[in-house]
Write a protein that holds these residues in place. Structure first.
Motif, PDB file in Angstrom:
ATOM      1  N   LYS A  40       0.917  -1.184   0.007  1.00 11.17           N
ATOM      2  CA  LYS A  40      -0.111   0.033   0.088  1.00 11.17           C
ATOM      3  C   LYS A  40       0.927   1.235  -0.140  1.00 11.17           C
ATOM      4  N   GLN A  41       2.259   1.095  -0.042  1.00 15.34           N
ATOM      5  CA  GLN A  41       2.999   2.309   0.058  1.00 15.34           C
ATOM      6  C   GLN A  41       4.457   1.977  -0.581  1.00 15.34           C
ATOM      7  N   GLY A  42       4.937   2.744  -1.205  1.00 14.41           N
ATOM      8  CA  GLY A  42       6.157   2.596  -2.165  1.00 14.41           C
ATOM      9  C   GLY A  42       6.065   1.782  -3.393  1.00 14.41           C
ATOM     10  N   PHE A  43       6.833   0.930  -3.428  1.00 18.37           N
ATOM     11  CA  PHE A  43       7.015   0.302  -4.931  1.00 18.37           C
ATOM     12  C   PHE A  43       6.106  -0.961  -4.561  1.00 18.37           C
ATOM     13  N   LYS A  44       5.199  -1.226  -5.621  1.00 18.69           N
ATOM     14  CA  LYS A  44       4.200  -2.454  -5.371  1.00 18.69           C
ATOM     15  C   LYS A  44       4.637  -3.589  -6.380  1.00 18.69           C
ATOM     16  N   LYS A  45       5.727  -3.395  -7.384  1.00 18.90           N
ATOM     17  CA  LYS A  45       6.053  -4.252  -8.266  1.00 18.90           C
ATOM     18  C   LYS A  45       7.333  -3.790  -8.900  1.00 18.90           C
ATOM     19  N   CYS A  46       7.984  -4.761  -9.493  1.00 20.88           N
ATOM     20  CA  CYS A  46       9.454  -4.391 -10.277  1.00 20.88           C
ATOM     21  C   CYS A  46       8.812  -4.353 -11.844  1.00 20.88           C
ATOM     22  N   SER A  47       8.614  -3.230 -12.254  1.00 14.95           N
ATOM     23  CA  SER A  47       8.049  -2.851 -13.576  1.00 14.95           C
ATOM     24  C   SER A  47       8.665  -3.561 -14.745  1.00 14.95           C
ATOM     25  N   LYS A  48       7.924  -4.008 -15.587  1.00 17.35           N
ATOM     26  CA  LYS A  48       8.519  -4.650 -16.870  1.00 17.35           C
ATOM     27  C   LYS A  48       9.573  -3.795 -17.369  1.00 17.35           C
ATOM     28  N   LEU A  49       9.361  -2.630 -17.352  1.00 19.13           N
ATOM     29  CA  LEU A  49      10.401  -1.935 -18.024  1.00 19.13           C
ATOM     30  C   LEU A  49      11.775  -1.972 -17.531  1.00 19.13           C
ATOM     31  N   TRP A  50      12.091  -2.436 -16.279  1.00 17.08           N
ATOM     32  CA  TRP A  50      13.247  -2.487 -15.807  1.00 17.08           C
ATOM     33  C   TRP A  50      14.096  -3.635 -16.450  1.00 17.08           C
ATOM     34  N   SER A  51      13.296  -4.518 -17.072  1.00 20.87           N
ATOM     35  CA  SER A  51      13.876  -5.576 -17.939  1.00 20.87           C
ATOM     36  C   SER A  51      14.748  -5.277 -19.166  1.00 20.87           C
ATOM     37  N   LEU A  52      14.510  -3.820 -19.505  1.00 22.22           N
ATOM     38  CA  LEU A  52      15.232  -3.119 -20.612  1.00 22.22           C
ATOM     39  C   LEU A  52      16.558  -2.986 -20.020  1.00 22.22           C
ATOM     40  N   PRO A  53      17.701  -3.464 -20.759  1.00 23.83           N
ATOM     41  CA  PRO A  53      19.026  -3.329 -20.140  1.00 23.83           C
ATOM     42  C   PRO A  53      19.701  -2.098 -19.848  1.00 23.83           C
ATOM     43  N   TYR A  54      19.085  -1.037 -20.579  1.00 21.73           N
ATOM     44  CA  TYR A  54      19.522   0.314 -20.254  1.00 21.73           C
ATOM     45  C   TYR A  54      18.668   1.155 -19.268  1.00 21.73           C
ATOM     46  N   TRP A  55      17.552   0.616 -19.034  1.00 18.59           N
ATOM     47  CA  TRP A  55      16.603   1.343 -18.472  1.00 18.59           C
ATOM     48  C   TRP A  55      17.068   2.084 -16.851  1.00 18.59           C
ATOM     49  N   ARG A  56      17.687   1.330 -16.316  1.00 19.89           N
ATOM     50  CA  ARG A  56      18.283   1.829 -14.823  1.00 19.89           C
ATOM     51  C   ARG A  56      19.427   2.818 -15.087  1.00 19.89           C
ATOM     52  N   PHE A  57      19.774   3.107 -16.103  1.00 17.83           N
ATOM     53  CA  PHE A  57      20.962   4.237 -16.352  1.00 17.83           C
ATOM     54  C   PHE A  57      20.469   5.276 -16.719  1.00 17.83           C
ATOM     55  N   LEU A  58      19.016   5.496 -17.190  1.00 17.67           N
ATOM     56  CA  LEU A  58      18.509   6.755 -17.548  1.00 17.67           C
ATOM     57  C   LEU A  58      18.318   7.734 -16.569  1.00 17.67           C
ATOM     58  N   PHE A  59      18.247   9.124 -16.564  1.00 17.66           N
ATOM     59  CA  PHE A  59      18.142  10.052 -15.808  1.00 17.66           C
ATOM     60  C   PHE A  59      16.686  10.185 -15.398  1.00 17.66           C
ATOM     61  N   VAL A  60      15.841  10.338 -16.609  1.00 17.68           N
ATOM     62  CA  VAL A  60      14.399  10.840 -16.655  1.00 17.68           C
ATOM     63  C   VAL A  60      13.924   9.664 -17.445  1.00 17.68           C
ATOM     64  N   ARG A  61      13.020   8.627 -16.388  1.00 18.23           N
ATOM     65  CA  ARG A  61      12.601   7.359 -17.144  1.00 18.23           C
ATOM     66  C   ARG A  61      11.110   7.820 -17.436  1.00 18.23           C
ATOM     67  N   HIS A  62      10.549   8.931 -16.682  1.00 15.06           N
ATOM     68  CA  HIS A  62       9.157   8.810 -16.857  1.00 15.06           C
ATOM     69  C   HIS A  62       8.559  10.425 -16.915  1.00 15.06           C
ATOM     70  N   SER A  63       8.101  11.107 -17.880  1.00 12.49           N
ATOM     71  CA  SER A  63       7.628  12.198 -17.984  1.00 12.49           C
ATOM     72  C   SER A  63       6.190  12.355 -17.539  1.00 12.49           C
ATOM     73  N   LEU A  64       5.892  13.494 -16.925  1.00 15.97           N
ATOM     74  CA  LEU A  64       4.365  13.666 -16.261  1.00 15.97           C
ATOM     75  C   LEU A  64       3.666  14.812 -17.074  1.00 15.97           C
ATOM     76  N   ASP A  65       2.724  14.334 -17.081  1.00 14.38           N
ATOM     77  CA  ASP A  65       1.643  15.610 -17.367  1.00 14.38           C
ATOM     78  C   ASP A  65       1.193  16.264 -16.183  1.00 14.38           C
ATOM     79  N   VAL A  66       1.695  17.300 -15.610  1.00 12.21           N
ATOM     80  CA  VAL A  66       1.553  17.945 -14.512  1.00 12.21           C
ATOM     81  C   VAL A  66       0.160  18.419 -14.108  1.00 12.21           C
TER      82      VAL A  66
END
Length: 543
Positions: free
Chosen positions: A497-523
């Motif tokens: 109910k708080q924090g991360f509830k899963k390890c997203s499928k996107l983390w299986s991409l080999p380069y995903w962990r190295f990116l500075f901005v992984r998600h861009s938000l519509d504020v």
């Protein structure tokens, strides 16, 4: 080049044999590196693809097709002012005949029919058959395409289009070959379309019926039936997947589009202003971190965007369909968000939104993205008239705050709703409003800022705390990589109910962990209870 040998000589004649050798050399030179080319013998009629050695054997055994004097399937462009002349113009790179767009479209789809040449023969016949006897402006295929473009651009229904076809057919001479029904037109155009996959899914979003699960009759997680009981073999839920690799190949097979995909390298103005993701530090970081990827300027950097909508023209949330769209950042700012270059890759059917289980539906797309990163795929570049190994990567995602929670796996509600500060920046519960508020945003100010000393204007206390430490992508991955969950609506009560509830499928991409901005938000959609922390962290200003 003299081609009289095609119609006047027999295969045993030395002049015929010399002409065949010249043709083979010409075809290989203009074949763009293809291993197989169209065979113009009287048995194959340019419908079958053969290796150059096989073509030579065919032309030595059987005669050259006497009607094939303008070698449009082997690198020549037909010049409308010189049709019938023995000389033809050779296509060099991107200098294609602007007036023959239909011929270009047929070139783009021809490779898809290597295993089914007779289907392509039907399409080719439609492209050459006059709309009616004596008509020189339209063929059956070009007329259908022109009218169907009108249907699509004006948003006409199938019933409207039926009426238009009936009227046009009645106006034309009696021997016209225009279809009279929308169904016939769609059937003809479907031969030129790109493939798609209908993948059955568990109605509770537990799994897809693909790979090792393709033959199952019920869900291996919740035992729900694959089909609607009252409707026989109708699937309970369907994922529509539009494979991205054939679509990238189609784009590069168009010389004008292929040229545009190197804008970021050839034409971008580098003056220090941020106008496009190519101007960002993350783009430059990728260039340095992955030099093998960045040295090929045609390799694609993509954004993924998704959100739910009601397809039935209602604002009600009782039905929610989720499209997943890819945007290509290789293109200029004026093109990358145009409809033509926004690629629908997945369509997740309703009625319920996938929520945290969206990873189940992303699986086929992620598999293709991993393959495009690790090995790439051979693609023909029509602008440079060559084959190359195309690779691609996911640069970021674009979504509102609730959809961010689905994609990233972070809980965007509750006491630790900020995905950057996490537990370091807890909110306070207000009993009266029944909400969490985040009133400690002064920690993001400079240490000597006068707001830190104010009490009455804020929460009655002075603030001398330090700003939370923002975790890097590598640190986040180390924290969540071992989280194991069971997908499906029946298991959502077991999620954190708080924090991360899963390890997203996107983390299986080999380069995903190295990116500075992984998600861009519509504020605009960021909830007020998380806005202070998030904006303060990103912009270093008070909430």
């Amino acid at each position: 080049m003299d081609r009289s040998w095609i119609s006047t000589k027999i295969p045993s004649d030395p002049e015929y044999q010399a002409g065949v050798r010249e043709f083979i050399k010409f075809a290989v030179k203009n074949g763009g590196g293809r291993s197989k080319l169209r065979c113009p013998c009287i048995m194959c009629h340019n419908f079958l693809h053969k290796r150059p050695g096989e073509i030579l054997n065919h032309l030595s055994k059987w005669a050259f097709d006497k009607t094939y004097t303008c070698w449009i399937w082997h690198g020549e462009c037909r010049d409308e002012t010189t049709v019938g002349n023995s000389e033809a113009n050779v296509c060099e790179g991107h200098n294609t005949n602007e007036g023959d767009r239909l011929e270009e479209m047929l070139h783009q789809v021809e490779e898809a029919f290597d295993e089914d040449p007779f289907t392509f023969e039907s399409l080719l016949n439609d492209s050459e058959k006059p709309l009616y006897e004596g008509c020189t402006k339209y063929t059956r295929l070009s007329a259908i395409i022109r009218l169907y473009n009108v249907k699509a651009s004006q948003g006409l229904t199938d019933i409207d289009f039926n009426l238009i076809l009936e009227v046009f057919k009645d106006m034309l001479p009696d021997d016209n070959v225009l279809p009279s029904r929308t169904y016939e037109a769609k059937k003809t155009l479907s031969l030129m379309g790109l493939p798609y996959e209908k993948i059955h899914a568990c109605p509770n979003d537990c799994m897809l019926y693909r790979n090792q699960n393709e033959s199952l009759e019920s869900c291996s997680v919740c035992n729900a039936s694959r089909y609607k009981k009252e409707e026989g073999r109708v699937p309970a839920k369907v994922l529509w997947y539009f494979p991205i690799i054939p679509r990238f190949k189609r784009l590069f097979s168009n010389a004008r589009d292929a040229e545009k995909f190197t804008w970021h390298f050839d034409s971008r103005e580098d003056d220090g202003f941020l106008r496009h993701p190519a101007d960002s530090p993350q783009w430059r970081f990728i260039d340095g971190k992955f030099p093998e990827f960045s040295k090929e300027k045609r390799n694609l950097r993509l954004a993924l965007s998704t959100d739910g909508f009601n397809p039935f023209g209602s604002l009600s949330s009782t039905y929610s369909t989720w499209p997943v769209v890819l945007i290509t950042y290789n293109l200029s700012p004026t093109l990358c968000m145009k409809r033509r270059y926004m690629m629908l890759s997945l369509l997740i059917s309703g009625p319920r939104q996938p929520g945290n289980d969206i990873d189940v539906y992303l699986a086929p797309l992620i598999d293709d993205l991993k393959m495009l990163w690790e090995t790439g795929v051979e693609v023909f570049d029509a602008y440079r008239n060559e084959k190359f190994n195309l690779k691609a990567m996911l640069f970021c995602t674009i979504q509102d705050f609730p959809a961010y929670g689905n994609l990233s796996g972070y809980t965007v509600k509750g006491k630790a709703a900020c995905p950057l500060c996490m537990e370091q920046f807890p909110g306070h519960w207000l009993n009266g409003s029944g909400k969490h508020v985040f009133d400690s945003h002064r920690v993001f100010l400079p240490c000597d800022h006068h707001y830190r000393y104010m009490k009455k204007a804020f929460n009655g206390k002075q603030e001398f705390g330090e700003r939370p430490k923002i975790m890097s992508g590598v640190e986040v991955f180390e924290k969540i990589k071992d989280i194991q969950i069971t997908f499906g609506k029946k298991h959502r009560n077991f999620l954190s109910k708080q924090g991360f509830k899963k390890c997203s499928k996107l983390w299986s991409l080999p380069y995903w962990r190295f990116l500075f901005v992984r998600h861009s938000l519509d504020v605009m959609h960021i909830e007020k209870n998380a806005c202070d922390s998030l904006i303060g962290t990103l912009l270093n200003i008070p909430g």
